[in-house]
Enzyme design. Structure first.
Site, PDB file in Angstrom:
ATOM      1  N   LYS A 154       0.828  -1.220   0.000  1.00  0.00           N
ATOM      2  CA  LYS A 154       0.000   0.000   0.000  1.00  0.00           C
ATOM      3  C   LYS A 154       0.862   1.269   0.000  1.00  0.00           C
ATOM      4  O   LYS A 154       0.655   2.170  -0.808  1.00  0.00           O
ATOM      5  CB  LYS A 154      -0.929  -0.025   1.229  1.00  0.00           C
ATOM      6  N   ILE A 155       1.847   1.314   0.914  1.00  0.00           N
ATOM      7  CA  ILE A 155       2.668   2.535   1.025  1.00  0.00           C
ATOM      8  C   ILE A 155       3.637   2.645  -0.160  1.00  0.00           C
ATOM      9  O   ILE A 155       3.803   3.726  -0.747  1.00  0.00           O
ATOM     10  CB  ILE A 155       3.442   2.542   2.370  1.00  0.00           C
ATOM     11  N   THR A 232      11.474   4.389   5.856  1.00  0.00           N
ATOM     12  CA  THR A 232      10.310   4.777   6.671  1.00  0.00           C
ATOM     13  C   THR A 232       9.559   3.514   7.093  1.00  0.00           C
ATOM     14  O   THR A 232       8.401   3.588   7.491  1.00  0.00           O
ATOM     15  CB  THR A 232       9.351   5.709   5.899  1.00  0.00           C
ATOM     16  N   SER A 233      10.212   2.356   7.016  1.00  0.00           N
ATOM     17  CA  SER A 233       9.502   1.097   7.262  1.00  0.00           C
ATOM     18  C   SER A 233       9.741   0.578   8.677  1.00  0.00           C
ATOM     19  O   SER A 233       8.940   0.855   9.574  1.00  0.00           O
ATOM     20  CB  SER A 233       9.905   0.085   6.194  1.00  0.00           C
ATOM     21  N   ARG A 234      10.807  -0.157   8.891  1.00  0.00           N
ATOM     22  CA  ARG A 234      11.168  -0.620  10.233  1.00  0.00           C
ATOM     23  C   ARG A 234      12.690  -0.584  10.353  1.00  0.00           C
ATOM     24  O   ARG A 234      13.409  -0.971   9.421  1.00  0.00           O
ATOM     25  CB  ARG A 234      10.672  -2.044  10.504  1.00  0.00           C
ATOM     26  N   GLU A 263      15.090   2.034  18.329  1.00  0.00           N
ATOM     27  CA  GLU A 263      14.271   3.217  18.626  1.00  0.00           C
ATOM     28  C   GLU A 263      13.442   3.079  19.901  1.00  0.00           C
ATOM     29  O   GLU A 263      13.015   4.091  20.481  1.00  0.00           O
ATOM     30  CB  GLU A 263      13.337   3.534  17.443  1.00  0.00           C
ATOM     31  N   HIS A 295       9.962   8.371  14.059  1.00  0.00           N
ATOM     32  CA  HIS A 295       8.794   7.530  13.754  1.00  0.00           C
ATOM     33  C   HIS A 295       7.516   8.378  13.676  1.00  0.00           C
ATOM     34  O   HIS A 295       6.532   8.112  14.371  1.00  0.00           O
ATOM     35  CB  HIS A 295       8.639   6.411  14.800  1.00  0.00           C
ATOM     36  N   GLN A 296       7.569   9.390  12.825  1.00  0.00           N
ATOM     37  CA  GLN A 296       6.430  10.298  12.704  1.00  0.00           C
ATOM     38  C   GLN A 296       5.765  10.226  11.335  1.00  0.00           C
ATOM     39  O   GLN A 296       4.862  11.014  11.035  1.00  0.00           O
ATOM     40  CB  GLN A 296       6.863  11.747  12.987  1.00  0.00           C
ATOM     41  N   ALA A 297       6.211   9.270  10.490  1.00  0.00           N
ATOM     42  CA  ALA A 297       5.666   9.236   9.125  1.00  0.00           C
ATOM     43  C   ALA A 297       4.147   9.050   9.126  1.00  0.00           C
ATOM     44  O   ALA A 297       3.445   9.574   8.266  1.00  0.00           O
ATOM     45  CB  ALA A 297       6.346   8.143   8.314  1.00  0.00           C
ATOM     46  N   PHE A 298       3.637   8.322  10.117  1.00  0.00           N
ATOM     47  CA  PHE A 298       2.177   8.066  10.173  1.00  0.00           C
ATOM     48  C   PHE A 298       1.410   9.269  10.704  1.00  0.00           C
ATOM     49  O   PHE A 298       0.173   9.280  10.650  1.00  0.00           O
ATOM     50  CB  PHE A 298       1.900   6.866  11.111  1.00  0.00           C
TER      51      PHE A 298
END
Ligand code: NAI
Length: 332
Positions: A154-155, A232-234, A263, A295-298
């Site tokens: 999806k991303i 931007t994944s893990r 993190e 971890h702010q992409a969401f």
């Protein structure tokens, strides 16, 4: 239903309280993370609501079961922090939010790419100090460059479409190739070819045993000199020490991270008056061509509304004995 929230921040309270006007659950917000010391706080509620860095291991689950908890509602997509086998044995159901906004993460990926390329973070500081010199700020046109995306779910697909819109050639590697992506002009290729041809490599696959440290010394060696690497994944998809070596030799000319393998000890907290003891992380921060976000992409209003809505609907479905569309089951 009474729901105990662990690790809750002001923004969780704001978005869940607002969405709960449609549901009428009793929300009990705790700031502490869920672990062996705090599980007892779940007592009195049938559901607990947790996030990415909460500990939901066997010991915690046993304590929650003894406290009468019947449902773990993850307010995120990932569930690697939950012992699903033990939850099933104890009769505790687990639900999650499989998708909330691929646009949020894809657009943040673009923000990292553009900032690293055009160095707007450095220009902002220079101009504020009356320094209008341009040396060190030179970028490149994205138009005509090749971007290689690893993971085209999806991303990845939204990111690919954005990059196509900028005039990039987009290559992709995924264990499942999609016709939809092909129709959008994305070229599936091998990992080797993706590394060899890409000016930008961006990661959008999940963290699994197969993708752990996928980006390592050997894979970096196959990339173009001066490559831009974005994650931007893990965090653990990247071997951070190998990436630091790649930055030192200038094989990697730009690094954009929203996630980091260690993190859990850093992100989501204000540590500005503390000593950060993670030397690897501090080395990353010392490079002027590395951009890290926590971890702010969401983190968009659209995504937060969607997370609150889907989580509360998951809990309502459980309360009403309906089929759980977003249940997470252990592997058989
Ligand atoms: P998705 O499940 O739609 O897509 C993942 C894709 O990766 C799938 O097409 C799958 O076939 C592919 N894949 C799986 N194993 C692979 C492998 N070994 N090699 C190459 N491709 C592989 O997931 P979605 O929603 O696109 O999310 C992707 C990742 O983004 C998540 O797993 C999560 O780690 C991360 N994420 C990060 C956020 C942030 O705030 N930074 C927020 C949300 C997700």
């Amino acid at each position: 239903m009474k729901i105990t929230f662990f690790n809750s921040k002001v923004y969780d309270q704001q978005f869940f309280q607002s969405e709960n006007s449609h549901y009428g659950h009793q929300l009990n917000f705790m700031e502490v993370p869920l672990n062996e010391h705090t599980a007892v706080l779940g007592k009195g509620g049938e559901a607990v609501c947790v996030f990415v860095n909460d500990t939901v291991n066997a010991q915690v689950l046993q304590q929650l079961a003894a406290a009468g908890v019947k449902l773990i509602a993850l307010r995120c997509a990932g569930f690697n922090n939950v012992d699903l086998q033990t939850a099933a044995k104890l009769g505790i159901k687990v639900v999650r939010v499989p998708a909330y906004s691929p646009y949020a993460v894809a657009e943040h990926t673009l923000a990292l790419i553009l900032t690293l390329n055009r160095k707007t973070h450095r220009a902002y500081n220079r101009v504020r100090e009356g320094n209008f010199a341009l040396h060190g700020l030179v970028g490149f046109d994205l138009h005509g460059r090749t971007a290689g995306l690893i993971g085209l779910g999806k991303i990845g697909l939204v990111t690919a479409r954005i990059l196509k819109g900028l005039g990039c050639r987009v290559l992709a590697y995924d264990i499942r190739e999609s016709e939809e992506a092909r129709a959008a002009g994305i070229e599936f290729t091998s990992l080797e070819n993706l590394y060899r041809q890409s000016d930008i490599v961006s990661l959008h696959c999940p963290l699994t045993p197969q993708t752990f440290h996928l980006i390592n010394e050997a894979s970096i060696a196959k990339m173009k000199d001066g490559v831009m690497l974005i994650n931007t994944s893990r965090g653990a998809i990247i071997d951070t020490k190998a990436v630091i070596d790649g930055l030192k030799t200038e094989k990697i000319k730009y690094l954009g991270l929203d996630v980091y393998e260690e993190e859990g000890d850093l992100f989501f907290e204000d540590l500005s008056d503390k000593v950060i003891k993670d030397d690897v992380f501090m080395r990353l921060l010392s490079f002027n061509n590395v951009l890290i976000t926590g971890h702010q992409a969401f983190f968009t209003t659209d995504a937060l509304e969607s997370i609150a809505h889907i989580t509360l609907q998951n809990i309502t479905d459980f309360e009403q004995g309906k089929a759980l569309e977003n249940e997470v089951l252990p592997d058989k």
